[in-house]
Design a protein around this motif. Structure first.
Motif, PDB file in Angstrom:
ATOM      1  N   ILE A  59      -1.130  -7.380   3.038  1.00 41.08           N
ATOM      2  CA  ILE A  59      -2.352  -6.666   2.645  1.00 41.08           C
ATOM      3  C   ILE A  59      -2.336  -5.298   3.304  1.00 41.08           C
ATOM      4  O   ILE A  59      -1.684  -5.093   4.327  1.00 41.08           O
ATOM      5  CB  ILE A  59      -3.651  -7.410   3.053  1.00 41.08           C
ATOM      6  CG1 ILE A  59      -3.653  -7.721   4.561  1.00 41.08           C
ATOM      7  CG2 ILE A  59      -3.864  -8.651   2.218  1.00 41.08           C
ATOM      8  CD1 ILE A  59      -4.994  -8.228   5.088  1.00 41.08           C
ATOM      9  N   SER A  60      -3.066  -4.355   2.703  1.00 39.23           N
ATOM     10  CA  SER A  60      -3.119  -3.007   3.264  1.00 39.23           C
ATOM     11  C   SER A  60      -4.486  -2.389   3.007  1.00 39.23           C
ATOM     12  O   SER A  60      -4.967  -2.352   1.874  1.00 39.23           O
ATOM     13  CB  SER A  60      -2.020  -2.150   2.623  1.00 39.23           C
ATOM     14  OG  SER A  60      -1.955  -0.897   3.276  1.00 39.23           O
ATOM     15  N   VAL A  61      -5.118  -1.939   4.102  1.00 36.10           N
ATOM     16  CA  VAL A  61      -6.408  -1.244   4.009  1.00 36.10           C
ATOM     17  C   VAL A  61      -6.119   0.239   4.218  1.00 36.10           C
ATOM     18  O   VAL A  61      -5.774   0.654   5.333  1.00 36.10           O
ATOM     19  CB  VAL A  61      -7.400  -1.732   5.096  1.00 36.10           C
ATOM     20  CG1 VAL A  61      -8.713  -0.967   5.007  1.00 36.10           C
ATOM     21  CG2 VAL A  61      -7.622  -3.236   5.004  1.00 36.10           C
ATOM     22  N   PRO A  62      -6.211   1.071   3.149  1.00 35.02           N
ATOM     23  CA  PRO A  62      -5.926   2.505   3.323  1.00 35.02           C
ATOM     24  C   PRO A  62      -6.823   3.127   4.396  1.00 35.02           C
ATOM     25  O   PRO A  62      -7.950   2.670   4.610  1.00 35.02           O
ATOM     26  CB  PRO A  62      -6.227   3.101   1.944  1.00 35.02           C
ATOM     27  CG  PRO A  62      -6.127   1.948   0.991  1.00 35.02           C
ATOM     28  CD  PRO A  62      -6.590   0.742   1.767  1.00 35.02           C
ATOM     29  N   LYS A  63      -6.296   4.147   5.037  1.00 36.82           N
ATOM     30  CA  LYS A  63      -6.996   4.820   6.128  1.00 36.82           C
ATOM     31  C   LYS A  63      -8.440   5.197   5.757  1.00 36.82           C
ATOM     32  O   LYS A  63      -9.346   5.084   6.572  1.00 36.82           O
ATOM     33  CB  LYS A  63      -6.200   6.068   6.521  1.00 36.82           C
ATOM     34  CG  LYS A  63      -6.769   6.825   7.690  1.00 36.82           C
ATOM     35  CD  LYS A  63      -5.961   8.066   7.976  1.00 36.82           C
ATOM     36  CE  LYS A  63      -6.596   8.894   9.070  1.00 36.82           C
ATOM     37  NZ  LYS A  63      -5.769  10.052   9.428  1.00 36.82           N
ATOM     38  N   LYS A  64      -8.659   5.635   4.507  1.00 34.73           N
ATOM     39  CA  LYS A  64     -10.011   6.098   4.134  1.00 34.73           C
ATOM     40  C   LYS A  64     -11.048   4.971   4.148  1.00 34.73           C
ATOM     41  O   LYS A  64     -12.247   5.242   4.172  1.00 34.73           O
ATOM     42  CB  LYS A  64      -9.980   6.802   2.772  1.00 34.73           C
ATOM     43  CG  LYS A  64      -9.515   5.951   1.616  1.00 34.73           C
ATOM     44  CD  LYS A  64      -9.451   6.774   0.324  1.00 34.73           C
ATOM     45  CE  LYS A  64      -8.754   6.001  -0.785  1.00 34.73           C
ATOM     46  NZ  LYS A  64      -8.536   6.787  -1.977  1.00 34.73           N
ATOM     47  N   LYS A 106      -9.819  -1.860  -1.844  1.00 36.13           N
ATOM     48  CA  LYS A 106     -10.482  -0.752  -2.544  1.00 36.13           C
ATOM     49  C   LYS A 106     -11.896  -0.654  -1.982  1.00 36.13           C
ATOM     50  O   LYS A 106     -12.317  -1.485  -1.170  1.00 36.13           O
ATOM     51  CB  LYS A 106     -10.550  -1.057  -4.052  1.00 36.13           C
ATOM     52  CG  LYS A 106      -9.202  -1.345  -4.686  1.00 36.13           C
ATOM     53  CD  LYS A 106      -9.314  -1.541  -6.185  1.00 36.13           C
ATOM     54  CE  LYS A 106     -10.025  -2.840  -6.550  1.00 36.13           C
ATOM     55  NZ  LYS A 106     -10.042  -3.095  -8.004  1.00 36.13           N
ATOM     56  N   GLN A 107     -12.613   0.350  -2.438  1.00 28.61           N
ATOM     57  CA  GLN A 107     -13.973   0.539  -1.928  1.00 28.61           C
ATOM     58  C   GLN A 107     -14.868  -0.681  -2.219  1.00 28.61           C
ATOM     59  O   GLN A 107     -15.700  -1.063  -1.410  1.00 28.61           O
ATOM     60  CB  GLN A 107     -14.594   1.788  -2.560  1.00 28.61           C
ATOM     61  CG  GLN A 107     -15.850   2.217  -1.821  1.00 28.61           C
ATOM     62  CD  GLN A 107     -16.153   3.690  -2.058  1.00 28.61           C
ATOM     63  OE1 GLN A 107     -15.520   4.343  -2.869  1.00 28.61           O
ATOM     64  NE2 GLN A 107     -17.127   4.218  -1.343  1.00 28.61           N
ATOM     65  N   ASP A 108     -14.641  -1.326  -3.382  1.00 32.30           N
ATOM     66  CA  ASP A 108     -15.507  -2.451  -3.744  1.00 32.30           C
ATOM     67  C   ASP A 108     -14.893  -3.819  -3.398  1.00 32.30           C
ATOM     68  O   ASP A 108     -15.323  -4.850  -3.881  1.00 32.30           O
ATOM     69  CB  ASP A 108     -15.859  -2.400  -5.241  1.00 32.30           C
ATOM     70  CG  ASP A 108     -14.626  -2.486  -6.134  1.00 32.30           C
ATOM     71  OD1 ASP A 108     -13.495  -2.344  -5.595  1.00 32.30           O
ATOM     72  OD2 ASP A 108     -14.774  -2.693  -7.350  1.00 32.30           O
ATOM     73  N   THR A 109     -13.854  -3.813  -2.547  1.00 32.54           N
ATOM     74  CA  THR A 109     -13.270  -5.083  -2.091  1.00 32.54           C
ATOM     75  C   THR A 109     -14.304  -5.838  -1.256  1.00 32.54           C
ATOM     76  O   THR A 109     -15.039  -5.237  -0.469  1.00 32.54           O
ATOM     77  CB  THR A 109     -11.990  -4.822  -1.268  1.00 32.54           C
ATOM     78  OG1 THR A 109     -11.008  -4.232  -2.122  1.00 32.54           O
ATOM     79  CG2 THR A 109     -11.434  -6.100  -0.665  1.00 32.54           C
ATOM     80  N   LYS A 110     -14.340  -7.148  -1.437  1.00 32.67           N
ATOM     81  CA  LYS A 110     -15.312  -7.973  -0.718  1.00 32.67           C
ATOM     82  C   LYS A 110     -14.552  -8.960   0.170  1.00 32.67           C
ATOM     83  O   LYS A 110     -13.562  -9.568  -0.265  1.00 32.67           O
ATOM     84  CB  LYS A 110     -16.159  -8.723  -1.753  1.00 32.67           C
ATOM     85  CG  LYS A 110     -17.539  -9.109  -1.283  1.00 32.67           C
ATOM     86  CD  LYS A 110     -18.434  -9.462  -2.496  1.00 32.67           C
ATOM     87  CE  LYS A 110     -19.675 -10.217  -2.082  1.00 32.67           C
ATOM     88  NZ  LYS A 110     -19.424 -11.556  -1.529  1.00 32.67           N
TER      89      LYS A 110
END
Length: 319
Positions: A59-64, A106-110
């Motif tokens: 998994i990867s959570v982008p820096k932003k 993504k921004q809307d990931t839960k």
């Protein structure tokens, strides 16, 4: 039920946009750009998921989105994660290749933490790369690998070269065929490596080390394959898991004798290094790292120039 709508990691395909998965986060790390020019900048928060079938995926959570998710994920916990995108990893470097995709937040990931469900998913899973496969992993994309072996040498935490500001520790491990593999632990991994404990334990018997999240590098001068730590690296010593116990009973060679090594590299400024006269013998004893690019390149030119000058003064034939 929410479970029925989750997808098994092995059934996900590249390009899926709104995946929903049920798995445990078994590893978590900050993917760092170690290039000094970027001042150890965070690229993303990365990790490994393990599902009920024993499949793994990165998994990867982008820096932003770092601030949004860093408090929601912890190593060892099980989750239902929805609205993640399965992106192609072919162009990615420093990632695990358990699948041909990784799950990007993504921004809307839960993220939903599970308190009792998922209890039967192990807290760790490793996919060991045999030593003989390391050469084909020494490619530009630097895939992340896990290796296991019996520690047979622990070098000192020392400077990479006389003019380098980078420090490392070299260790060697041996496999069940008694082949040896060198691993270079950079920076904090080299510094925090528990040398004292390893030396002490080695007096009782073999010490089995797992180096998770390392890369393979081909050494240009020696042609040898070297393992190298990365920001994903985690080191486990004598881990209490069946694979390690089996390794212990299968290892039939003499227990390696480990000794403490003291740091050898005397730091000099680039100017001092450039002005030093080298004898032939000294040049032949220089480590390969003295002749590699980067910060030491100008030093190398000076070494060559001084060597030539020195040789002319002593009427030494140059070929």
């Amino acid at each position: 039920s929410p479970m029925e709508s989750t997808t098994k990691l092995k059934d996900i395909t590249v390009g899926q946009q709104n995946c929903k998965v049920f798995a445990r986060v078994i590893r978590l790390w900050d993917a760092i750009n170690t290039n000094p020019r970027y001042g150890n900048a965070l690229i993303s928060i990365d990790g490994i998921l393990l599902d009920e079938d024993g499949c793994m995926a990165q998994i990867s959570v982008p820096k932003k989105f770092e601030k949004q998710f860093c408090g929601l994920l912890s190593q060892g916990s099980a989750y239902i994660i929805s609205n993640v995108a399965a992106i192609d990893i072919r162009s990615k470097s420093y990632v695990y290749r358990h699948q041909n995709y990784m799950l990007q937040f993504k921004q809307d990931t839960k993220v939903d933490l599970l308190h009792s469900r998922g209890a039967d998913i192990p807290t760790l899973s490793l996919d060991f790369c045999p030593f003989y496969q390391l050469p084909q992993k020494a490619i530009d994309s630097k895939p992340l690998l896990d290796v296991i072996g019996v520690i047979c040498d622990v070098g000192p935490y020392d400077y990479a070269s006389q003019t380098s500001q980078h420090k490392f520790r070299k260790t060697k491990i041996r496999n069940l065929e008694e082949q040896t593999q060198e691993l270079v632990l950079w920076g904090q991994h080299g510094e925090s490596f528990d040398e004292e404990t390893v030396l002490k334990k080695s007096q009782e018997g073999i010490v089995i080390a797992i180096f998770a999240g390392v890369t393979a590098t081909l050494q240009r001068f020696t042609g040898m394959i070297q393992g190298s730590s990365s920001s994903a690296t985690q080191i486990y010593l004598d881990l209490d898991i069946p694979k390690v116990q089996k390794y212990r009973t299968s290892y039939q060679w003499k227990c390696p004798t480990l000794q403490k090594h003291l740091p050898q590299v005397k730091q000099v400024s680039p100017l001092e290094a450039a002005c030093k006269l080298y004898t032939i013998e000294e040049i032949s004893n220089l480590p390969a790292s003295s002749f590699q690019g980067g910060a030491t390149f100008s030093t190398t030119k000076h070494v060559a120039a001084n060597f030539q000058f020195h040789a002319q003064c002593t009427n030494f034939p140059l070929h």
